[in-house]
Write a protein that holds these residues in place. Structure first.
Motif, short mmCIF file in Angstrom:
data_model
loop_
_atom_site.label_atom_id
_atom_site.label_comp_id
_atom_site.label_asym_id
_atom_site.label_seq_id
_atom_site.Cartn_x
_atom_site.Cartn_y
_atom_site.Cartn_z
N TYR A 1 14.53 10.07 17.77
CA TYR A 1 13.12 9.77 17.60
C TYR A 1 12.36 11.07 17.86
CZ TYR A 1 9.33 6.37 17.25
OH TYR A 1 8.27 5.64 16.82
N PRO A 2 11.29 11.32 17.13
CA PRO A 2 10.64 12.62 17.28
C PRO A 2 10.02 12.85 18.66
CG PRO A 2 9.96 11.54 15.25
CD PRO A 2 10.71 10.54 16.05
N ASN B 1 3.06 10.67 20.44
CA ASN B 1 2.85 10.81 18.99
C ASN B 1 1.47 10.34 18.60
OD1 ASN B 1 5.58 11.53 18.74
ND2 ASN B 1 6.18 9.39 18.59
N SER B 2 0.89 11.02 17.63
CA SER B 2 -0.33 10.47 17.04
C SER B 2 -0.10 10.45 15.53
CB SER B 2 -1.54 11.33 17.41
OG SER B 2 -1.22 12.70 17.33
N HIS B 3 -0.71 9.50 14.88
CA HIS B 3 -0.39 9.29 13.48
C HIS B 3 -1.56 9.59 12.57
CE1 HIS B 3 3.33 7.62 14.91
NE2 HIS B 3 2.63 6.92 15.77
N LEU C 1 10.88 20.77 25.97
CA LEU C 1 10.89 20.74 24.50
C LEU C 1 12.28 20.37 23.99
CD1 LEU C 1 8.79 23.93 23.65
CD2 LEU C 1 8.17 21.59 23.06
N PRO D 1 -2.95 20.11 23.54
CA PRO D 1 -1.59 19.73 23.17
C PRO D 1 -0.61 20.90 23.27
CG PRO D 1 -3.14 18.98 21.50
CD PRO D 1 -3.93 19.76 22.50
N ASN D 2 0.58 20.59 23.78
CA ASN D 2 1.69 21.56 23.83
C ASN D 2 1.37 22.85 24.58
OD1 ASN D 2 3.68 20.02 22.33
ND2 ASN D 2 2.32 20.26 20.58
N THR E 1 1.30 12.09 7.82
CA THR E 1 2.17 12.78 8.79
C THR E 1 1.93 12.23 10.20
OG1 THR E 1 0.48 14.45 9.20
CG2 THR E 1 2.13 14.97 7.51
N SER E 2 2.77 12.65 11.13
CA SER E 2 2.54 12.35 12.54
C SER E 2 2.53 13.65 13.31
CB SER E 2 3.64 11.44 13.08
OG SER E 2 3.60 10.18 12.45
N GLY E 3 1.80 13.68 14.44
CA GLY E 3 1.73 14.87 15.28
C GLY E 3 2.39 14.58 16.62
N VAL E 4 3.06 15.59 17.18
CA VAL E 4 3.77 15.38 18.44
C VAL E 4 3.26 16.36 19.50
CG1 VAL E 4 6.04 15.07 19.51
CG2 VAL E 4 5.80 14.81 17.03
N ASP E 5 2.91 15.81 20.66
CA ASP E 5 2.43 16.60 21.79
C ASP E 5 3.43 16.42 22.94
OD1 ASP E 5 1.16 17.72 23.96
OD2 ASP E 5 -0.51 16.30 24.01
N PHE E 6 4.05 17.52 23.37
CA PHE E 6 5.10 17.44 24.38
C PHE E 6 4.60 17.61 25.81
CE2 PHE E 6 7.46 18.16 20.53
CZ PHE E 6 8.55 17.32 20.70
N LEU F 1 -0.46 20.59 17.50
CA LEU F 1 0.58 19.56 17.43
C LEU F 1 1.71 19.98 16.51
CD1 LEU F 1 -1.74 16.45 16.96
CD2 LEU F 1 -0.51 17.04 19.04
N PHE F 2 2.92 19.54 16.85
CA PHE F 2 4.02 19.66 15.90
C PHE F 2 3.78 18.59 14.84
CE2 PHE F 2 5.82 21.50 19.68
CZ PHE F 2 6.68 22.49 19.22
N ILE F 3 3.80 18.98 13.57
CA ILE F 3 3.59 18.00 12.51
C ILE F 3 4.94 17.62 11.90
CG2 ILE F 3 2.49 17.57 10.27
CD1 ILE F 3 0.53 17.64 12.63
N VAL F 4 5.20 16.33 11.88
CA VAL F 4 6.48 15.83 11.35
C VAL F 4 6.17 14.78 10.28
CG1 VAL F 4 7.68 16.23 13.53
CG2 VAL F 4 6.62 14.01 13.11
N PRO F 5 7.18 14.44 9.45
CA PRO F 5 6.93 13.37 8.48
C PRO F 5 6.47 12.12 9.22
CG PRO F 5 9.06 14.41 8.09
CD PRO F 5 8.54 14.98 9.36
N LYS F 6 5.65 11.35 8.60
CA LYS F 6 5.07 10.17 9.25
C LYS F 6 6.16 9.31 9.91
CE LYS F 6 1.65 6.68 9.11
NZ LYS F 6 0.22 6.68 9.03
#
Lengths: 476, 99
Positions: A83-84, A131-133, A42, A33-34, A137-142, B89-94
């Protein structure tokens, strides 16, 4: 009352390029990721996008293959939302001046009627982050953010889940054959949203449009529609009012559920992207791309049937994969027996490749070697049965068939005297079968012929062995 | 081309920008935005019948680059501004879809 469904599909296809749409980051799938990111993808303030020429060219190629009108002037716009998956708060897309308009995808219906599903447009945009949940929290991979993404929008001309399935299958086949995309659904390279409404047959106005998201496979689209259409009909029959909304498909329970209603529909406020200049498609550029136009799968199927005299089934199997079709055509160039080559490719070769988990590009047997094997069999140098053993040996060692035949002394015995010796031996060893044959049991000759093959370890020419055997049995 | 400046739905504009406005702010910005639109409307006085619409002042087209991979930036730098991170991963609020 009779109802009919009206379906339109928006298909997102990742365009196959080495680098991203607006920056030089790599597009490899499955990287940590990233790790394939930079200030541009980004979404950092102050970074500037520079357009990937190849993404534009491949989208035009897709448009040409699908019979679209290619815009001579197109531009890019900002589609604004929060949106993230898109930290710069807009996605670069094309709004009112897309690269391609019109065109269509030909599909074959169950009753073998062919219809063309019209296309509204194809535009080119950037993909967003993945996004993964987790629990809270949620995680974001760009890594996926900024990959070139083509959106193919169909006209609302699809009438059933099966037609939607056929449309997506045909679209995928065409795009893969042109090298526009690998369309690997497991890698998310082809994703689809459906717009579906129902109305009583004969009614002119469309029913309220329901958008379904989150379908990850072509068969998932078919199942989602097969669920959603009766759901809407039942609701209408109960006198309920259907209003525009977005629904989510959940594959495991096999149902759609409300994601957002009309009042929450996005207001994207498109406006021209000031950081990107318009693209003018010149005659020269179009001519250059036209030269890359591959033969469409359906046209290739027809040609294989005519040019090589193949049955529809063989041609169908060979053209599903452009690389396989190319392999076949290379092999045929060295052979006088296209049908036999097709038999070997579609049965033995595909079987072995699947077994060894190899693609056709990794096939250890070169096309001319396969042709040589067929020539050896056709010329009577080896029997068809020995041919299979030689083939297996070729697959493991990559050696040429003639070398294998020579090394293992597998050459077919076509020398009359040598065959006569085996025939005499078989007759001497099996007096009962000889008696049976003479008593009128024609089938007994097959047993004796089998014995000749066995004594020679399968190496004698079966046809000659049969003739000599018959002559000896009748003569003596 | 002589549309009258319609009233601005300031609460919708604020919602689109994800801004929370007090009543006083809403009144203040509403008036300011109206003035801005009025200023832009001056453009309507020009006759642009024979002018092609464009988003750019410079007549430049086809600014394209070759499809070549360039190095990305180092992971440590990528994550430098991340409020939280885990497993790259970037962690953001759900993230929850509205609806």
């Amino acid at each position: 009352m009779q109802y009919e469904a009206i379906i339109g599909l928006e298909t997102h296809v990742q365009v196959k390029t080495a680098s991203k749409m607006f920056c030089g980051c790599a597009t490899d799938f499955g990287a940590p990721p990233n790790t394939q990111v930079c200030p541009v993808c980004l979404g950092y303030p102050g970074s500037l996008p520079v357009m990937n020429e190849e993404a534009v060219r491949k989208t035009i190629l897709a448009g040409l293959m699908l019979g679209c009108d290619i815009a001579r002037l197109c531009k890019w716009d900002r589609k604004n939302y929060f949106y993230p998956d898109m930290p710069k708060n807009y996605q670069i897309s094309q709004y009112d001046m897309p690269l391609c308009r019109g065109g269509g995808v030909d599909i074959k219906l169950k009753d073998s009627r062919e219809v063309r599903i019209g296309l509204t447009r194809i535009h080119l945009e950037e993909d967003v982050a993945k996004n993964s949940h987790f629990e809270t929290t949620s995680g974001v991979d760009f890594n996926r953010a900024g990959l070139p993404l083509m959106e193919v929008v169909s006209e609302p001309e699809i009438k059933s889940p099966d037609e939607a399935f056929a449309y997506l299958t045909a679209l995928k086949e065409i795009l893969v054959s042109g090298g526009v995309s690998d369309c690997d659904m497991e890698k998310g390279q082809l994703r689809c949203d459906c717009n579906v409404s129902v109305r009583p047959v004969g009614q002119k106005e469309f029913g309220a449009k329901i958008e379904i998201k989150n379908m990850n496979t072509i068969s998932g689209v078919r199942r989602a529609l097969a669920y959603e259409i009766p759901r809407q009909i039942v609701a209408l029959e109960k006198g309920e009012k259907i209003s525009q909304e977005t629904r989510r498909w959940d594959d495991a329970p096999g149902v759609t559920s409300v994601m957002r209603t009309k009042e929450y529909a996005h207001d994207y406020r498109y406006f021209p992207e000031p950081d990107l200049m318009p693209v003018v498609v010149s005659d020269a550029m179009l001519a250059q791309i036209r030269e890359l136009l591959p033969e469409l799968p359906e046209a290739k199927r027809q040609r294989f049937m005519q040019q090589y005299g193949l049955p529809e089934y063989d041609a169908g199997v060979l053209v599903t994969d452009a690389a396989l079709a190319a392999y076949y055509e290379q092999a045929v160039r060295w052979s006088k027996n296209p049908k036999s080559i097709s038999n070997w490719v579609t049965t033995e070769l595909l079987g072995k490749l699947a077994e060894a988990k190899l693609t056709i590009a990794e096939c250890p047997i070169a096309p001319p070697q396969l042709a040589e094997l067929v020539t050896l069999i056709d010329g009577g140098q080896i029997s068809g049965k020995i041919g299979k053993d030689v083939f297996a040996e070729m697959f493991t060692t990559g050696k040429s068939p003639s070398a294998i035949v020579k090394d293992k002394s597998l050459a077919q015995v076509s020398d009359t005297a040598a065959i006569e010796a085996f025939v005499d031996e078989a007759i001497a060893k099996n007096p009962k079968s000889v008696m049976d044959f003479k008593a009128g049991n024609q089938a007994a000759i097959n047993f004796l012929k089998g014995q000749v093959m066995k004594l020679s370890k399968g190496k004698v020419n079966p046809q000659m062995a049969g003739e000599i055997l018959l002559r000896k049995l009748r003569g003596s | 081309m002589s549309e009258k400046t319609s009233d601005i739905d300031i609460s919708y504009v604020a919602y689109l920008a994800r801004l929370g406005l007090t009543e006083a702010e809403a009144a203040q910005f509403s008036a300011q935005l109206k003035d801005i639109l009025k200023a832009v409307e001056k453009l309507n006085e020009l006759d642009v019948t024979n002018v092609e619409p464009t988003a750019h002042a410079v007549p430049l087209t086809n600014v394209l680059r070759k499809d070549e991979v360039q190095p990305s930036i180092a992971s440590a730098d990528v994550m430098r501004n991340a409020p939280q991170q885990a497993r790259g991963l970037f962690i953001v609020p759900k993230i929850v879809e509205q609806g």
